[in-house]
Enzyme design. Sequence first.
Site, PDB file in Angstrom:
ATOM      1  N   CYS A  95      18.166 -22.878  29.683  1.00  0.00           N
ATOM      2  CA  CYS A  95      17.922 -24.251  30.138  1.00  0.00           C
ATOM      3  C   CYS A  95      19.007 -25.173  29.598  1.00  0.00           C
ATOM      4  O   CYS A  95      19.482 -24.984  28.490  1.00  0.00           O
ATOM      5  CB  CYS A  95      16.548 -24.668  29.613  1.00  0.00           C
ATOM      6  SG  CYS A  95      16.198 -26.420  29.676  1.00  0.00           S
ATOM      7  N   CYS A 171       7.667 -26.879  27.541  1.00  0.00           N
ATOM      8  CA  CYS A 171       8.880 -27.438  26.942  1.00  0.00           C
ATOM      9  C   CYS A 171       8.521 -27.991  25.570  1.00  0.00           C
ATOM     10  O   CYS A 171       7.546 -28.731  25.428  1.00  0.00           O
ATOM     11  CB  CYS A 171       9.430 -28.540  27.840  1.00  0.00           C
ATOM     12  SG  CYS A 171      10.739 -29.485  27.055  1.00  0.00           S
ATOM     13  N   GLN A 295      13.134 -46.432  26.126  1.00  0.00           N
ATOM     14  CA  GLN A 295      13.684 -45.431  25.190  1.00  0.00           C
ATOM     15  C   GLN A 295      12.809 -44.186  25.224  1.00  0.00           C
ATOM     16  O   GLN A 295      11.580 -44.292  25.226  1.00  0.00           O
ATOM     17  CB  GLN A 295      13.720 -46.005  23.770  1.00  0.00           C
ATOM     18  CG  GLN A 295      14.574 -47.254  23.623  1.00  0.00           C
ATOM     19  CD  GLN A 295      16.071 -46.965  23.577  1.00  0.00           C
ATOM     20  OE1 GLN A 295      16.502 -45.804  23.547  1.00  0.00           O
ATOM     21  NE2 GLN A 295      16.863 -48.019  23.594  1.00  0.00           N
ATOM     22  N   TYR A 324      21.504 -56.404  28.218  1.00  0.00           N
ATOM     23  CA  TYR A 324      21.046 -55.069  28.617  1.00  0.00           C
ATOM     24  C   TYR A 324      19.627 -54.891  28.058  1.00  0.00           C
ATOM     25  O   TYR A 324      19.344 -53.953  27.317  1.00  0.00           O
ATOM     26  CB  TYR A 324      21.974 -53.964  28.092  1.00  0.00           C
ATOM     27  CG  TYR A 324      23.442 -54.173  28.400  1.00  0.00           C
ATOM     28  CD1 TYR A 324      23.974 -53.709  29.599  1.00  0.00           C
ATOM     29  CD2 TYR A 324      24.297 -54.821  27.502  1.00  0.00           C
ATOM     30  CE1 TYR A 324      25.334 -53.884  29.886  1.00  0.00           C
ATOM     31  CE2 TYR A 324      25.656 -55.003  27.786  1.00  0.00           C
ATOM     32  CZ  TYR A 324      26.154 -54.524  28.973  1.00  0.00           C
ATOM     33  OH  TYR A 324      27.504 -54.701  29.260  1.00  0.00           O
ATOM     34  N   ASP A 393      23.032 -53.624  24.125  1.00  0.00           N
ATOM     35  CA  ASP A 393      22.542 -52.234  24.164  1.00  0.00           C
ATOM     36  C   ASP A 393      22.886 -51.636  25.525  1.00  0.00           C
ATOM     37  O   ASP A 393      22.011 -51.369  26.342  1.00  0.00           O
ATOM     38  CB  ASP A 393      21.016 -52.264  23.923  1.00  0.00           C
ATOM     39  CG  ASP A 393      20.413 -50.874  23.821  1.00  0.00           C
ATOM     40  OD1 ASP A 393      21.162 -49.878  23.830  1.00  0.00           O
ATOM     41  OD2 ASP A 393      19.163 -50.781  23.733  1.00  0.00           O
ATOM     42  N   CYS A 420      23.947 -45.568  22.781  1.00  0.00           N
ATOM     43  CA  CYS A 420      23.578 -44.153  22.866  1.00  0.00           C
ATOM     44  C   CYS A 420      24.830 -43.305  23.038  1.00  0.00           C
ATOM     45  O   CYS A 420      24.738 -42.108  23.279  1.00  0.00           O
ATOM     46  CB  CYS A 420      22.584 -43.923  23.996  1.00  0.00           C
ATOM     47  SG  CYS A 420      23.168 -44.535  25.571  1.00  0.00           S
TER      48      CYS A 420
HETATM   49  N1  SAH Z   1      17.557 -52.602  25.226  1.00  0.00           N
HETATM   50  C1  SAH Z   1      16.706 -51.884  26.116  1.00  0.00           C
HETATM   51  C2  SAH Z   1      17.455 -51.187  27.244  1.00  0.00           C
HETATM   52  C3  SAH Z   1      18.659 -50.382  26.868  1.00  0.00           C
HETATM   53  S1  SAH Z   1      19.251 -49.257  28.097  1.00  0.00           S
HETATM   54  C4  SAH Z   1      15.822 -50.907  25.350  1.00  0.00           C
HETATM   55  O1  SAH Z   1      16.024 -50.664  24.170  1.00  0.00           O
HETATM   56  O2  SAH Z   1      14.892 -50.364  25.967  1.00  0.00           O
HETATM   57  C5  SAH Z   1      20.434 -50.152  28.937  1.00  0.00           C
HETATM   58  C6  SAH Z   1      19.882 -51.153  29.936  1.00  0.00           C
HETATM   59  O3  SAH Z   1      21.011 -51.798  30.535  1.00  0.00           O
HETATM   60  C7  SAH Z   1      19.057 -50.570  31.071  1.00  0.00           C
HETATM   61  O4  SAH Z   1      17.840 -51.263  31.169  1.00  0.00           O
HETATM   62  C8  SAH Z   1      19.921 -50.825  32.325  1.00  0.00           C
HETATM   63  O5  SAH Z   1      19.157 -51.120  33.480  1.00  0.00           O
HETATM   64  C9  SAH Z   1      20.709 -52.056  31.900  1.00  0.00           C
HETATM   65  N2  SAH Z   1      22.000 -52.278  32.546  1.00  0.00           N
HETATM   66  C10 SAH Z   1      22.854 -51.357  33.030  1.00  0.00           C
HETATM   67  N3  SAH Z   1      23.965 -51.950  33.496  1.00  0.00           N
HETATM   68  C11 SAH Z   1      23.798 -53.278  33.316  1.00  0.00           C
HETATM   69  C12 SAH Z   1      24.604 -54.413  33.588  1.00  0.00           C
HETATM   70  N4  SAH Z   1      25.801 -54.292  34.130  1.00  0.00           N
HETATM   71  N5  SAH Z   1      24.126 -55.625  33.254  1.00  0.00           N
HETATM   72  C13 SAH Z   1      22.897 -55.766  32.693  1.00  0.00           C
HETATM   73  N6  SAH Z   1      22.100 -54.725  32.407  1.00  0.00           N
HETATM   74  C14 SAH Z   1      22.540 -53.497  32.712  1.00  0.00           C
END
Ligand code: SAH
Length: 462
Positions: A95, A171, A295, A324, A393, A420
Amino acid sequence: MKKQNNKSKKQKKTFKKRPASVDLQFKGQCSHLDNEGRGVMTYKGESIPVSYVLPGEQAMISATKHGKYYETRIQSIMEKSNQRVQAPCPYFYECGGCQLQHMAYASQLAFKQSQVQKLMKAYGQCLPIIGMEDPWYYRNKITATFKNQGKTVLSGFYKAFSHDVVAIENCMIQEKVADPILATIRQLCKQYKIQIYNEDTKNGFLRHVMIRTGHKTGEVMVVFVVADKIFPSKNNLMKALLSAHPEINTVVMNINNRSTSVVLGQQEIILHGNGTIRDELCGMSFLISSQSFYQINPVQTEKLYNAALDFADIKKDEVVLDTYSGIGTIALLAAQHADEVYGVEINKSAVENAIKNAKLNHIKHVRFVEDDATNAMVQMAKERFKVDVLFMDPPRDGSTPQFLDAALKLRPKKIVYISCNPETQARDLKHLIKKYKVEKIQPVDMFAHTGHVESVCLLKIK
Ligand code: SAH
């Protein structure tokens, strides 16, 4: 005449033969692991990534070279590393979900620590990585793919670097509630003769099943990703599924008739419940819909968010901007410390969740905006918006130069950068250190047994 020549050149290029596959065998020592957790070995001066060998190990490898890519198999390991353990999952070597189960968990953490440290060496010493106490059954979201084998329906994950489905019944990474639900769905597909989608012929109905769970609440969402709006035997199948699994709170039908490998389509029909599940993190409640990011490791997410908030050290009168922002988790947690908070997120359903999440947690002083984070930052920089604490983020690709320039213009006192993918984070930090100093770097293991690692950095204005 000239034109014709060009055309024939172009045609030649288009119809250029694929390079022939070459089989080879070599013996050597693994020097280190690459970013994906594969062992790196050298053959005729070329570095070749070999899955499942560990640093220091002497091994005999057979490989097939397809163009630049090597498909490798371990023939034998002559000298085994003391970091090697028996991979507990029987599907591990087939896998593509995990890459490091053959390595002791403490060694995985040491590897991830050194990966982040290497990337961040210009900025100082990383804090010790935050690992998991129990690194199994942690994933709150899985996407299973289906296939037929004779009259039997199987489900599982893709093999590494391929679209071959490895049939999996249990899994050890995903939360335990998902497997029995998948077993029922496989049986119902057989009973109601649901056609499994075939990626090559583009025929069939069921493409994937996504299962998302609320770790603290136990709520469960099932998403049927299908190629067509007409769900055969829908009512009977739903009745049987819900009576076998009363733990399911909501079922969504997601229609994806595109021929890309993106899992979810745009159109959705809610078949049961309200299309969202609720989970709790750091004492707050969050609604999550199928299309929103959340997450995937809820136990580690609390540690990640606590580290991020601790780094931010938010004062009541500081203006906080969470870019984000997903379903608003960080912004809403920050709102417990500050009077004015903003969130920017591009995904519509995540923003809708975030607005509901503010209400659910009785928070009135956060505003969520649906926008591209770069657009929003550039606009705010133009308007000389006051921001004291900036959270960012972004997805694995990292941020954009325009976003980073706008951050330099906005001049928040503190930037907390959660990533990440520490590679793109290190690239973006290079941009920010024109005006910022990296004060703290905290690696967090959000993805045990995979090659991935999360990293949080605190930057302060110089
Ligand atoms: N901070 C949040 C999400 C992090 S993941 C948490 O911890 O859950 C990254 C996020 O960025 C996702 O929700 C995705 O939809 C968003 N994203 C991706 N490209 C983007 C962009 N160009 N502008 C704004 N948000 C974006």
